[in-house]
Design a protein around this motif. Structure first.
Motif, PDB file in Angstrom:
ATOM      1  N   SER A   1       0.816  -1.214   0.000  1.00 15.58           N
ATOM      2  CA  SER A   1       0.000   0.000   0.000  1.00 15.58           C
ATOM      3  C   SER A   1       0.853   1.269   0.000  1.00 15.58           C
ATOM      4  O   SER A   1       0.484   2.262  -0.636  1.00 15.58           O
ATOM      5  CB  SER A   1      -0.939   0.005   1.205  1.00 15.58           C
TER       6      SER A   1
ATOM      7  N   TRP B   1       2.225   1.743  -3.590  1.00 14.93           N
ATOM      8  CA  TRP B   1       1.182   2.192  -4.501  1.00 14.93           C
ATOM      9  C   TRP B   1       0.755   3.634  -4.220  1.00 14.93           C
ATOM     10  O   TRP B   1       0.378   4.375  -5.140  1.00 14.93           O
ATOM     11  CB  TRP B   1      -0.024   1.258  -4.432  1.00 14.93           C
ATOM     12  N   THR B   2       0.847   4.034  -2.968  1.00 13.10           N
ATOM     13  CA  THR B   2       0.503   5.416  -2.630  1.00 13.10           C
ATOM     14  C   THR B   2       1.494   6.387  -3.265  1.00 13.10           C
ATOM     15  O   THR B   2       1.108   7.438  -3.813  1.00 13.10           O
ATOM     16  CB  THR B   2       0.501   5.604  -1.097  1.00 13.10           C
TER      17      THR B   2
ATOM     18  N   ILE C   1       3.345   5.757  -5.937  1.00 17.45           N
ATOM     19  CA  ILE C   1       3.120   5.704  -7.390  1.00 17.45           C
ATOM     20  C   ILE C   1       1.920   6.565  -7.761  1.00 17.45           C
ATOM     21  O   ILE C   1       1.936   7.296  -8.770  1.00 17.45           O
ATOM     22  CB  ILE C   1       2.905   4.242  -7.848  1.00 17.45           C
ATOM     23  N   SER C   2       0.881   6.515  -6.927  1.00 15.50           N
ATOM     24  CA  SER C   2      -0.312   7.332  -7.176  1.00 15.50           C
ATOM     25  C   SER C   2       0.024   8.823  -7.119  1.00 15.50           C
ATOM     26  O   SER C   2      -0.492   9.611  -7.922  1.00 15.50           O
ATOM     27  CB  SER C   2      -1.398   7.004  -6.150  1.00 15.50           C
TER      28      SER C   2
ATOM     29  N   VAL D   1       1.735   9.589 -10.498  1.00 10.58           N
ATOM     30  CA  VAL D   1       0.849   9.476 -11.664  1.00 10.58           C
ATOM     31  C   VAL D   1      -0.245  10.539 -11.643  1.00 10.58           C
ATOM     32  O   VAL D   1      -0.515  11.190 -12.667  1.00 10.58           O
ATOM     33  CB  VAL D   1       0.231   8.064 -11.721  1.00 10.58           C
ATOM     34  N   VAL D   2      -0.876  10.723 -10.492  1.00 11.90           N
ATOM     35  CA  VAL D   2      -1.966  11.700 -10.393  1.00 11.90           C
ATOM     36  C   VAL D   2      -1.462  13.113 -10.630  1.00 11.90           C
ATOM     37  O   VAL D   2      -2.083  13.892 -11.375  1.00 11.90           O
ATOM     38  CB  VAL D   2      -2.656  11.597  -9.005  1.00 11.90           C
TER      39      VAL D   2
ATOM     40  N   GLY E   1      -1.973  15.473  -5.842  1.00 15.09           N
ATOM     41  CA  GLY E   1      -0.783  14.682  -5.565  1.00 15.09           C
ATOM     42  C   GLY E   1      -0.381  14.751  -4.103  1.00 15.09           C
ATOM     43  O   GLY E   1       0.091  13.763  -3.529  1.00 15.09           O
TER      44      GLY E   1
ATOM     45  N   ALA F   1      -1.990  12.136  -1.837  1.00 15.41           N
ATOM     46  CA  ALA F   1      -1.319  10.841  -1.770  1.00 15.41           C
ATOM     47  C   ALA F   1      -0.130  10.905  -0.821  1.00 15.41           C
ATOM     48  O   ALA F   1       0.161   9.935  -0.109  1.00 15.41           O
ATOM     49  CB  ALA F   1      -0.863  10.402  -3.162  1.00 15.41           C
TER      50      ALA F   1
ATOM     51  N   THR G   1       8.457  13.491  -9.688  1.00 17.12           N
ATOM     52  CA  THR G   1       7.148  14.041 -10.048  1.00 17.12           C
ATOM     53  C   THR G   1       7.257  15.470 -10.551  1.00 17.12           C
ATOM     54  O   THR G   1       6.655  15.829 -11.573  1.00 17.12           O
ATOM     55  CB  THR G   1       6.214  14.005  -8.823  1.00 17.12           C
TER      56      THR G   1
END
Length: 259
Positions: free
Chosen positions: A20, A23-24, A26-27, A30-31, A71, A74, A124
């Motif tokens: 988790s 993935w957070t 990565i989110s 990406v976001v 972003g 996240a 990012t």
């Protein structure tokens, strides 16, 4: 006494083995990149419809970070999870039994997670900048222009500091749910609303997100925003004070209370 390198390795293992948290992060990337790209393209198509003040203070660098508002959500979640999972899972007892030096335990965790958040934040910010500028077309700027590199690096620092601030708050509250219940409304409702209320915005400009985000601006009063009594580095300094206060508070609670 637990050796610091061993504690750092342990904390790195905890973070990378929990899906988790990965993935957070990565989110967050990406976001932020995706939303920033979309808003940069929209800004280009609507540039002629901007007000005269917005065109006069147009900041293409800041436009590249338009997706930061989501972003950072996240990053808040990542910061809360890194610390809060210890309490929700009951692992805090095992962790403190293995590392009884509480300052070593807490600040090693924050150091590992903070460096990881910084690396993701910088990736990012640079991706958002270059993709955003490509989509802005003739309205773009370049990384070599004055203060642009500072803003891009500052955007990465801002994301990392949001995560570290969230870690400190969670260490104080000792609960993921309570921390999210306070931090999410604070950043996405209270801060945003108060920054648009005539009297309240005099106070809101000193909130960590409002002050820290100034590091991403290249043009003063970018996009017609209000003038503030501090510059980009001053704003980042205010945010650092908030982060320091959260970390000190988190350590004080951890030191005085049982696991």
């Amino acid at each position: 006494m637990a050796a610091v390198p061993a504690v750092l390795t342990s904390e790195w293992t905890k973070i990378r083995t929990v899906a988790s948290t990965s993935w957070t992060l990565i989110s967050a990337l990406v976001v932020t990149v995706g939303l920033s790209a979309g808003l940069a393209a929209l800004t280009k198509s609507q540039f002629a419809h901007l007000s005269e003040l917005e065109r006069a203070t147009f900041d293409p660098t800041l436009v590249s970070f338009s997706g930061m508002v989501l972003g950072q959500l996240a990053m808040v979640v990542f910061g809360v999870m890194v610390v809060g999972t210890e309490y929700s899972s009951g692992m805090i007892r095992t962790s403190l039994a293995a590392v009884p030096q509480r300052a070593t335990f807490l600040f090693s965790k924050i150091a590992v997670a903070g460096v990881l958040a910084l690396l993701v934040g910088l990736a990012t910010s640079f991706l958002s900048f270059f993709l955003g500028q490509a989509l802005l077309g003739s309205h773009r700027t370049s990384i070599g222009e004055p203060n642009v590199l500072r803003a891009v690096v500052g955007a990465g620092l801002y994301m990392a500091l949001i995560a570290v601030f969230s870690m400190g708050v969670t260490a104080m509250l000792r609960s993921s749910m309570l921390s999210l219940g306070i931090l999410v409304p604070f950043f996405f409702l209270i801060s945003q609303i108060l920054s648009n209320v005539p009297k309240a915005k005099e106070v809101a400009r000193y909130f960590p997100d409002q002050a820290g985000s100034k590091i991403m601006q290249v043009v003063p009063r970018a996009m017609g925003s209000d003038q503030v009594p501090y510059g980009p580095w001053g704003g980042l300094g205010i945010m650092l004070l908030w982060v320091a206060a959260a970390l000190i508070g988190g350590y004080a609670v951890l030191r005085r209370r049982d696991a």
